[in-house]
Enzyme design. Structure first.
Site, PDB file in Angstrom:
ATOM      1  N   SER A  83       2.554  -8.494  -7.408  1.00  0.00           N
ATOM      2  CA  SER A  83       2.741  -7.251  -8.159  1.00  0.00           C
ATOM      3  C   SER A  83       2.427  -6.037  -7.295  1.00  0.00           C
ATOM      4  O   SER A  83       1.437  -6.019  -6.560  1.00  0.00           O
ATOM      5  CB  SER A  83       1.844  -7.248  -9.398  1.00  0.00           C
ATOM      6  OG  SER A  83       1.925  -6.001 -10.058  1.00  0.00           O
ATOM      7  N   ASP A  84       3.288  -5.014  -7.401  1.00  0.00           N
ATOM      8  CA  ASP A  84       3.002  -3.730  -6.771  1.00  0.00           C
ATOM      9  C   ASP A  84       1.819  -3.086  -7.486  1.00  0.00           C
ATOM     10  O   ASP A  84       1.540  -3.376  -8.651  1.00  0.00           O
ATOM     11  CB  ASP A  84       4.241  -2.839  -6.860  1.00  0.00           C
ATOM     12  CG  ASP A  84       4.047  -1.506  -6.170  1.00  0.00           C
ATOM     13  OD1 ASP A  84       3.344  -1.482  -5.141  1.00  0.00           O
ATOM     14  OD2 ASP A  84       4.589  -0.499  -6.653  1.00  0.00           O
ATOM     15  N   LYS A  85       1.107  -2.207  -6.790  1.00  0.00           N
ATOM     16  CA  LYS A  85      -0.074  -1.582  -7.388  1.00  0.00           C
ATOM     17  C   LYS A  85       0.285  -0.318  -8.149  1.00  0.00           C
ATOM     18  O   LYS A  85       0.144  -0.244  -9.364  1.00  0.00           O
ATOM     19  CB  LYS A  85      -1.109  -1.252  -6.304  1.00  0.00           C
ATOM     20  CG  LYS A  85      -2.339  -0.525  -6.848  1.00  0.00           C
ATOM     21  CD  LYS A  85      -3.317  -0.176  -5.749  1.00  0.00           C
ATOM     22  CE  LYS A  85      -2.830   0.971  -4.890  1.00  0.00           C
ATOM     23  NZ  LYS A  85      -2.782   2.265  -5.627  1.00  0.00           N
TER      24      LYS A  85
END
Length: 775
Positions: A479-481
């Site tokens: 997951s991207d932050k």
């Protein structure tokens, strides 16, 4: 990307120049000369079927088979389709250039009467032709950029006027920024597609034979039970499949409309504002920044180091510079670097991207992995069942046929003989019916429909049916932050200026009174001039900040300290800009100061900018050398901010002798101004979601380009980084050997975004995990 020969003629949208509008062109072959081949020509076919907008309709998908072919976007199109897009782009450009070359150069442009009556001096076809052919000579004939703006009745500074009636008039003459859509498919078309499945065809044939033989041997209704049962099963499968697919098609059309709700920054009526991409019109002044997609065809007005990626249109990987000498921009391209403003000249189906969208006639026909396997299984079962059915029929009938042959009565058949043969045939058909399970298609259809429904309840629309199976077998989620795990609403909560660390929940604190005036003035100058955002006054007279969340947080911080954005920008002239990108991790501008002289302001990743400083502003406001002790204290401050899950930015400046002649902005010799800590709060429910994934046996990994300490702090807050987990930076990761990576990857919980790019290329090292990427 590579180009190649296509197996069938390439379908192109109508190509036309200034003198030939699309509505007047019949369907015919359009030859275009290929360089280096003399008089040889290649033929491009244009489709005859048109929608009311004059654009070519897209063909419907081929035979469905057990699948739902969603109306996919070009951004997610398969590789062969992207290659066709690039070939079509080259062909389109060549055809337009040929048409322009064949036109009489001495002919004078005549403004159509309807265009003149509407208050404009140039029509849509002429604008489209100039930009598409990149004809600088014709641009000069129309008075360059200023002339085009005058003929479009717009201002390069204030944009178009939105007074009542004017926008509608402009839309009527130049069109709207929407692509022509294919006609929605009816429910009965989905029924027909469902009937094309191999398994159902075999079952239908068996049902017909079973019904015929049953009635012939046992009479009505006793002999019809099996055949009617199979037909009922087929009808049920087709009904469920067609209904599910039809509902999904309607939902995807709604989803496509939602995805088109993209906001772009424009100037209208002298106000910079956000507007929907569909509402863009020729004459609009659009502001572009790094990462933006060019929303329409247009001409460059002004900007700094504007660099475009045109690979989606041309296939060329080399970035293209856009400036006053090469001023043309095409929709669908992406801004790699720099910033700028463009004047929109063509929208919707008149843009090159719009024509190529219409040119692609091939729909997506992807099957899910399970459906591919089931199709293969159905074929194998059908062949095996047919083989044993034929063998059984031969074995059962050989005695009767042999006796007939021995008695010489091969051509004489009684009713009992025919009835016996039919009984044998019924046995053979029964074998085929039993071999092909009629419940299998229904089970697959129901399971996929259920999975899609569950995901939709979780606010996740499924564009590819394969996603249901992929998600079901996923063991790792990357997951991207920013914006995914966090809310992407940033505010400055800490700062280190003049060696003092200050904390404030409300930016309207007494910070300005606690610091030397020269430090505050330099800080405000740095933030208000070295920014990709902008402070504007909207039509209601309220102050609004336009820009990325990081830029917005900094500008809000500066305004809370009493900064005046408009005044500061008017006082200092910006000579050169190097916009921020992920490689340099800094943004720098050169200012021409009011009292003479030049000054460079730099901001970016705290550790990088601090390393470029050799002086700093102390508590008294004096500029003093940056010694090792102070540098260590500042580095400790950066680590402290990062450990508190704050995004850290460092601001610095340096004087220049002559900024106007600087080819490259200096990388060293800066004076440290301060460090700001920006808070991006974690979304509600993230920690619980991560815990749910972990309890289901799914590992969650965070991907970010932030400072490693900031990333680790946020990962701990989200529950991603555990005691035995590993956080690794890209440089360290790339130094590992393949053997070390095999041991490291399962433990990795936080990584740099470049690591993910490497994993995509080296997927054989992670073949024991099914990765799901969340952006």
């Amino acid at each position: 990307m590579h180009s190649g020969l296509l197996a069938r003629p390439l379908q192109l949208a109508p190509l036309y120049g200034a003198a030939s509008p699309p509505a007047a062109l019949p369907c015919r072959r359009t030859p275009w000369a290929r360089p280096g081949l003399g008089v040889s020509t290649a033929t491009l076919r244009r489709p005859c079927r048109r929608n009311p907008c004059g654009a070519a309709k897209t063909e419907r998908p081929d035979r469905r088979g057990f699948r739902f072919a969603a109306a996919g976007q070009l951004s997610s199109s398969p590789r062969p389709q992207r290659e066709k897009l690039q070939v079509a782009a080259s062909a389109s450009k060549a055809a337009v250039q040929l048409q322009n070359g064949l036109s009489l150069q001495s002919s004078q442009y005549v403004v159509p009467e309807d265009v003149r009556a509407a208050g404009f001096q140039i029509d849509a076809d002429e604008l489209t032709s100039i930009v598409e052919s990149r004809d600088t000579e014709r641009l000069t004939e129309h008075g360059q950029l200023d002339g085009i703006a005058d003929k479009l009745a717009t201002s390069l500074t204030d944009g178009i006027s939105t007074r009542e009636g004017l926008l509608g008039q402009r839309q009527e003459i130049y069109g709207v920024n929407k692509f022509a859509e294919s006609e929605p498919r009816s429910f009965w078309e989905f029924v027909w597609d469902a009937l094309q499945d191999t398994t159902l065809i075999i079952l239908a044939a068996c049902a017909f034979v079973s019904l015929t033989v049953g009635i012939a041997t046992e009479g009505w209704p006793n002999g019809s039970h099996d055949g009617i049962g199979i037909f009922a099963s087929i009808i049920l499968v087709v009904s469920v499949t067609a209904t599910s697919d039809y509902q999904q098609s309607l939902q995807f059309r709604d989803l496509d409309k939602e995805k088109r709700k993209i906001l772009v920054q424009v100037t209208r009526d002298g106000f910079r504002q956000r507007t929907l991409i569909d509402d863009l019109l020729p004459g609009d002044v659009v502001h572009l920044a790094v990462g933006d997609q060019v929303p329409a065809d247009g001409v460059f007005i002004s900007g700094f180091s504007l660099l475009l990626d045109e690979s989606s249109l041309t296939g060329e990987s080399e970035p293209v510079d856009v400036n006053e000498d090469k001023p043309f921009l095409s929709s669908g391209t992406k801004v790699l670097d720099g910033s700028g403003q463009m004047l929109v000249t063509a929208v919707g189906m008149r843009t090159q991207w719009g024509k190529l969208m219409a040119a692609l006639t091939e729909g997506g026909n992807d099957e899910t992995p399970l459906q591919v396997k089931l199709s293969g299984v159905a074929n194998i079962i059908g062949k095996i069942g047919l083989f044993f059915a034929v063998l059984t029929f031969i074995v059962l009938s050989q005695e009767l046929i042999g006796q007939k042959y021995h008695d010489g009565l091969l051509l004489s058949w009684s009713g009992d003989d025919v009835l016996e043969i039919l009984n044998h045939f019924a046995v053979a058909v029964t074998i085929v019916v039993v071999a092909v399970p009629e419940g299998l298609p229904l089970a697959v259809t129901l399971s996929l429909a259920y999975a899609m429904e569950k995901m939709m309840n979780d606010k996740a629309l499924v564009r590819q049916l394969a996603a249901c199976e992929t998600m079901g077998s996923a063991t790792v989620i990357c997951s991207d932050k920013t914006g995914t795990l966090t809310s992407n609403r940033m505010t400055v909560v800490k700062a280190c200026i003049c060696g003092n660390t200050l904390e404030f929940n409300d930016p309207l604190s007494s910070l300005s009174s606690e610091l030397p005036e020269v430090a505050v003035e330099t800080l405000l100058e740095s933030i208000l001039t070295n920014t990709g955002g902008e402070v504007v006054i909207d039509q209601n007279g309220k102050q609004d900040i336009i820009g990325t969340p990081t830029e917005t947080a900094l500008l809000e911080f500066a305004l809370s300290l009493g900064g005046n954005y408009k005044q500061k920008r008017q006082e200092s002239k910006i000579v050169k800009v190097e916009p921020f990108n992920s490689v340099k991790k800094r943004m720098t501008v050169i200012l021409e100061l009011p009292g003479g002289g030049y000054r460079a302001h730099c901001k970016g990743a705290a550790e990088i900018v601090l390393a470029a400083c050799d002086k700093f502003i102390d508590g008294s406001g004096s500029v003093v050398p940056l010694d090792k002790k102070t540098a260590n204290l500042l580095n400790d401050t950066i680590e402290t901010f990062s450990s508190e899950a704050l995004r850290t930015l460092c601001l610095a400046y340096r004087g220049l002798e002559d900024g106007s002649t600087q080819e490259e902005i200096p990388l060293q010799g800066y004076t440290f101004i301060g460090i700001v800590g920006i808070k991006d709060p974690v979304r509600l429910g993230v920690r619980e979601s991560v815990a749910s994934c972990r309890s289901a046996g799914i590992a969650v990994k965070m991907v970010t380009g932030d400072n490693i300490n900031t990333a680790k702090a946020i990962a701990r807050e989200c529950g991603i980084l555990t005691d035995g987990g590993l956080a690794i930076e890209g440089a360290e990761f790339r130094e590992k050997t393949p053997e070390e990576l095999l041991e490291l990857i399962p433990k990795m919980q936080v990584c740099h975004s470049s690591v993910l790019s490497w994993l995509r290329k080296s997927i054989h090292l992670v073949n024991s995990h099914v990765l799901v990427l969340c952006n």
